[in-house]
Write a protein that holds these residues in place. Structure first.
Motif, PDB file in Angstrom:
ATOM      1  N   VAL A 170       0.731  -1.157   0.058  1.00  0.00           N
ATOM      2  CA  VAL A 170      -0.043   0.130   0.090  1.00  0.00           C
ATOM      3  C   VAL A 170       0.768   1.228  -0.002  1.00  0.00           C
ATOM      4  O   VAL A 170       0.630   2.208  -0.772  1.00  0.00           O
ATOM      5  N   LEU A 171       1.780   1.317   0.808  1.00  0.00           N
ATOM      6  CA  LEU A 171       2.644   2.438   0.998  1.00  0.00           C
ATOM      7  C   LEU A 171       3.502   2.603  -0.191  1.00  0.00           C
ATOM      8  O   LEU A 171       3.757   3.823  -0.774  1.00  0.00           O
ATOM      9  N   SER A 172       3.845   1.457  -1.050  1.00  0.00           N
ATOM     10  CA  SER A 172       4.359   1.729  -2.332  1.00  0.00           C
ATOM     11  C   SER A 172       3.777   2.339  -3.270  1.00  0.00           C
ATOM     12  O   SER A 172       4.139   2.868  -4.240  1.00  0.00           O
ATOM     13  N   GLN A 173       2.393   2.381  -3.138  1.00  0.00           N
ATOM     14  CA  GLN A 173       1.249   2.865  -4.079  1.00  0.00           C
ATOM     15  C   GLN A 173       0.546   4.038  -3.723  1.00  0.00           C
ATOM     16  O   GLN A 173      -0.060   4.475  -4.257  1.00  0.00           O
ATOM     17  N   LEU A 174       1.127   4.693  -2.550  1.00  0.00           N
ATOM     18  CA  LEU A 174       0.617   5.742  -1.982  1.00  0.00           C
ATOM     19  C   LEU A 174       0.459   6.876  -3.097  1.00  0.00           C
ATOM     20  O   LEU A 174       1.381   7.180  -3.694  1.00  0.00           O
ATOM     21  N   ASN A 175      -0.770   7.367  -3.087  1.00  0.00           N
ATOM     22  CA  ASN A 175      -1.156   8.618  -3.846  1.00  0.00           C
ATOM     23  C   ASN A 175      -0.942   8.138  -5.386  1.00  0.00           C
ATOM     24  O   ASN A 175      -0.912   8.919  -6.326  1.00  0.00           O
ATOM     25  N   ALA A 176      -1.167   6.698  -5.566  1.00  0.00           N
ATOM     26  CA  ALA A 176      -1.104   6.345  -6.979  1.00  0.00           C
ATOM     27  C   ALA A 176      -2.277   5.563  -7.200  1.00  0.00           C
ATOM     28  O   ALA A 176      -3.326   5.948  -7.308  1.00  0.00           O
ATOM     29  N   ALA A 177      -2.393   4.074  -7.009  1.00  0.00           N
ATOM     30  CA  ALA A 177      -3.356   3.141  -7.466  1.00  0.00           C
ATOM     31  C   ALA A 177      -4.230   3.055  -6.260  1.00  0.00           C
ATOM     32  O   ALA A 177      -3.722   2.996  -5.167  1.00  0.00           O
ATOM     33  N   PRO A 178      -5.282   2.639  -6.583  1.00  0.00           N
ATOM     34  CA  PRO A 178      -6.478   2.512  -5.369  1.00  0.00           C
ATOM     35  C   PRO A 178      -6.048   1.087  -4.690  1.00  0.00           C
ATOM     36  O   PRO A 178      -5.370   0.259  -5.309  1.00  0.00           O
ATOM     37  N   VAL A 179      -6.499   1.055  -3.493  1.00  0.00           N
ATOM     38  CA  VAL A 179      -6.268  -0.263  -2.785  1.00  0.00           C
ATOM     39  C   VAL A 179      -7.450  -1.044  -2.725  1.00  0.00           C
ATOM     40  O   VAL A 179      -8.681  -0.426  -2.143  1.00  0.00           O
ATOM     41  N   PRO A 180      -7.680  -1.863  -3.441  1.00  0.00           N
ATOM     42  CA  PRO A 180      -8.641  -2.930  -3.272  1.00  0.00           C
ATOM     43  C   PRO A 180      -9.272  -3.012  -1.969  1.00  0.00           C
ATOM     44  O   PRO A 180      -8.635  -3.602  -1.029  1.00  0.00           O
ATOM     45  N   ALA A 181     -10.636  -3.279  -1.955  1.00  0.00           N
ATOM     46  CA  ALA A 181     -11.283  -3.630  -0.486  1.00  0.00           C
ATOM     47  C   ALA A 181     -10.803  -4.651   0.042  1.00  0.00           C
ATOM     48  O   ALA A 181     -10.926  -5.088   1.146  1.00  0.00           O
ATOM     49  N   GLU A 182     -10.386  -5.731  -0.885  1.00  0.00           N
ATOM     50  CA  GLU A 182     -10.087  -6.984  -0.674  1.00  0.00           C
ATOM     51  C   GLU A 182      -8.983  -7.113   0.342  1.00  0.00           C
ATOM     52  O   GLU A 182      -8.699  -8.310   1.163  1.00  0.00           O
ATOM     53  N   LEU A 183      -8.149  -6.365   0.268  1.00  0.00           N
ATOM     54  CA  LEU A 183      -6.784  -6.090   0.945  1.00  0.00           C
ATOM     55  C   LEU A 183      -7.230  -5.686   2.476  1.00  0.00           C
ATOM     56  O   LEU A 183      -6.321  -5.633   3.296  1.00  0.00           O
ATOM     57  N   GLY A 184      -8.219  -4.960   2.556  1.00  0.00           N
ATOM     58  CA  GLY A 184      -8.566  -4.205   3.606  1.00  0.00           C
ATOM     59  C   GLY A 184      -8.528  -5.328   5.099  1.00  0.00           C
ATOM     60  O   GLY A 184      -8.150  -4.533   6.216  1.00  0.00           O
ATOM     61  N   GLN A 185      -9.058  -6.242   4.970  1.00  0.00           N
ATOM     62  CA  GLN A 185      -9.046  -7.196   6.473  1.00  0.00           C
ATOM     63  C   GLN A 185      -7.687  -7.389   6.857  1.00  0.00           C
ATOM     64  O   GLN A 185      -7.099  -7.326   8.056  1.00  0.00           O
ATOM     65  N   ALA A 186      -6.895  -7.800   5.812  1.00  0.00           N
ATOM     66  CA  ALA A 186      -5.294  -8.193   6.073  1.00  0.00           C
ATOM     67  C   ALA A 186      -4.493  -6.865   6.474  1.00  0.00           C
ATOM     68  O   ALA A 186      -3.700  -7.175   7.425  1.00  0.00           O
ATOM     69  N   ALA A 187      -4.834  -6.000   6.009  1.00  0.00           N
ATOM     70  CA  ALA A 187      -4.188  -4.651   6.230  1.00  0.00           C
ATOM     71  C   ALA A 187      -4.642  -3.965   7.626  1.00  0.00           C
ATOM     72  O   ALA A 187      -3.581  -3.626   8.371  1.00  0.00           O
ATOM     73  N   LEU A 188      -5.917  -4.243   7.967  1.00  0.00           N
ATOM     74  CA  LEU A 188      -6.149  -3.968   9.440  1.00  0.00           C
ATOM     75  C   LEU A 188      -5.464  -4.882  10.400  1.00  0.00           C
ATOM     76  O   LEU A 188      -5.068  -4.278  11.445  1.00  0.00           O
ATOM     77  N   ALA A 189      -5.163  -5.907  10.186  1.00  0.00           N
ATOM     78  CA  ALA A 189      -4.442  -6.969  11.162  1.00  0.00           C
ATOM     79  C   ALA A 189      -3.186  -6.411  11.065  1.00  0.00           C
ATOM     80  O   ALA A 189      -2.395  -6.428  12.389  1.00  0.00           O
ATOM     81  N   GLU A 190      -2.494  -5.981  10.015  1.00  0.00           N
ATOM     82  CA  GLU A 190      -1.138  -5.676  10.036  1.00  0.00           C
ATOM     83  C   GLU A 190      -0.925  -4.147  10.695  1.00  0.00           C
ATOM     84  O   GLU A 190      -0.063  -4.258  11.573  1.00  0.00           O
ATOM     85  N   VAL A 191      -2.004  -3.334  10.703  1.00  0.00           N
ATOM     86  CA  VAL A 191      -2.102  -2.125  11.350  1.00  0.00           C
ATOM     87  C   VAL A 191      -2.151  -2.464  13.024  1.00  0.00           C
ATOM     88  O   VAL A 191      -1.398  -1.656  13.597  1.00  0.00           O
ATOM     89  N   ASP A 192      -2.661  -3.091  13.224  1.00  0.00           N
ATOM     90  CA  ASP A 192      -3.416  -3.289  14.601  1.00  0.00           C
ATOM     91  C   ASP A 192      -1.925  -4.132  15.152  1.00  0.00           C
ATOM     92  O   ASP A 192      -1.594  -3.767  16.595  1.00  0.00           O
ATOM     93  N   TYR A 193      -1.397  -4.938  14.456  1.00  0.00           N
ATOM     94  CA  TYR A 193      -0.191  -5.518  14.891  1.00  0.00           C
ATOM     95  C   TYR A 193       0.880  -4.508  15.181  1.00  0.00           C
ATOM     96  O   TYR A 193       1.739  -4.450  16.182  1.00  0.00           O
ATOM     97  N   PHE A 194       0.983  -3.424  14.424  1.00  0.00           N
ATOM     98  CA  PHE A 194       2.124  -2.386  14.278  1.00  0.00           C
ATOM     99  C   PHE A 194       1.681  -1.552  15.523  1.00  0.00           C
ATOM    100  O   PHE A 194       2.554  -1.090  16.354  1.00  0.00           O
TER     101      PHE A 194
END
Length: 267
Positions: A97-121
């Protein structure tokens, strides 16, 4: 890739669910490749009608379920450093996601996994107040903890600032030896040095002083001929310009993508 002032947003589902009812001339509303509402033929006159309608189409401003400011000064570098310390293997989606920031949209399908990573962080990152060095009695920031540590290579000396105050250390084989530490102190240039002799500076806090072959602490962007005599350290709580606010903004965006099933778009 620009990262200053990047915001993210997720569309609502009011149009899909029939809560937003466009006029007849806008029966062909689409989402373009950048994630923006548009009309299928791109006609500029109809776009004007669309833009006006979006202001009142539903309870969400411009039919955006959520809008968050994400990136700010230093965001990518500081966030990336924290992920490095925790282990990049824990953040495959966030890195993408960070590599695509301000570029490509982030598919909703990545949302759940991304949430888990943010919470881990959030649960494991070493998030605390920042330490800054000021000219005493002013709001002039001389040194931010994020700048790192300045090193005088010839004398194996390094100075910096952390939550415990300003420090000067000498690198030794068995580890660093701290030569001076204070939260409020003075500096005096004893010898400005020349091409063959290093400068010499005296640091003192009223109870302890030390004179060392190291350059003085200067104003940012100002030459060594003008240096502050009185300095003090302070801590600063998180502000809008800190990366940690961006982390929570990302979390809200991922949560919205999961809830709506819509991608995150950047602007």
């Amino acid at each position: 890739m620009p990262v200053m002032g990047v915001s993210g947003y997720v569309h609502c589902n009011c149009l899909r669910d029939g809560r937003a009812r466009p006029p007849a001339e806008l029966s062909d509303i689409v989402v373009d490749r950048d994630g923006c509402w548009d009309v299928s033929d791109g006609d500029w006159r109809r776009r004007l009608v669309l833009n006006e309608w979006l202001q009142r189409a539903c309870p969400h401003r411009e039919m955006e379920f959520i809008t968050e400011r994400v990136a700010n000064h230093g965001f990518l570098g500081r966030f990336s450093s924290e992920m490095e310390e925790l282990g990049r293997q824990h953040f495959p989606v966030l890195e993408h996601v960070l590599s695509q920031l301000n570029a490509a949209p982030v598919p909703a399908e990545l949302g759940q996994a991304a949430l888990a990573e943010v919470d881990y962080f959030i649960q494991r990152a070493f998030i605390e107040d920042d330490a800054l060095l000021y000219e005493a009695g002013t709001d002039v920031v001389i040194w931010d903890e994020a700048y790192g540590r300045a090193v005088e290579q010839a004398a194996d000396l390094g100075m910096g600032v952390d939550l415990g105050g300003f420090f000067v250390r000498r690198a030794c084989e068995d580890g660093d030896v701290e030569l001076f530490r204070a939260t409020r102190f003075t500096q005096e240039v004893v010898d400005p040095g020349d091409d063959t002799t290093p400068p010499s500076v005296r640091f003192a806090d009223g109870t302890h002083e030390v004179t060392l072959p190291i350059g003085p602490i200067g104003y940012p962007g100002v030459g060594p001929e003008r240096v502050p005599a009185n300095l003090e350290t302070r801590t600063r709580p998180p502000t809008l310009h800190d990366y940690r606010f961006s982390v929570y903004a990302l979390r809200r965006l991922f949560a919205a993508a999961v809830e709506t099933g819509n991608p995150i778009n950047w602007c």
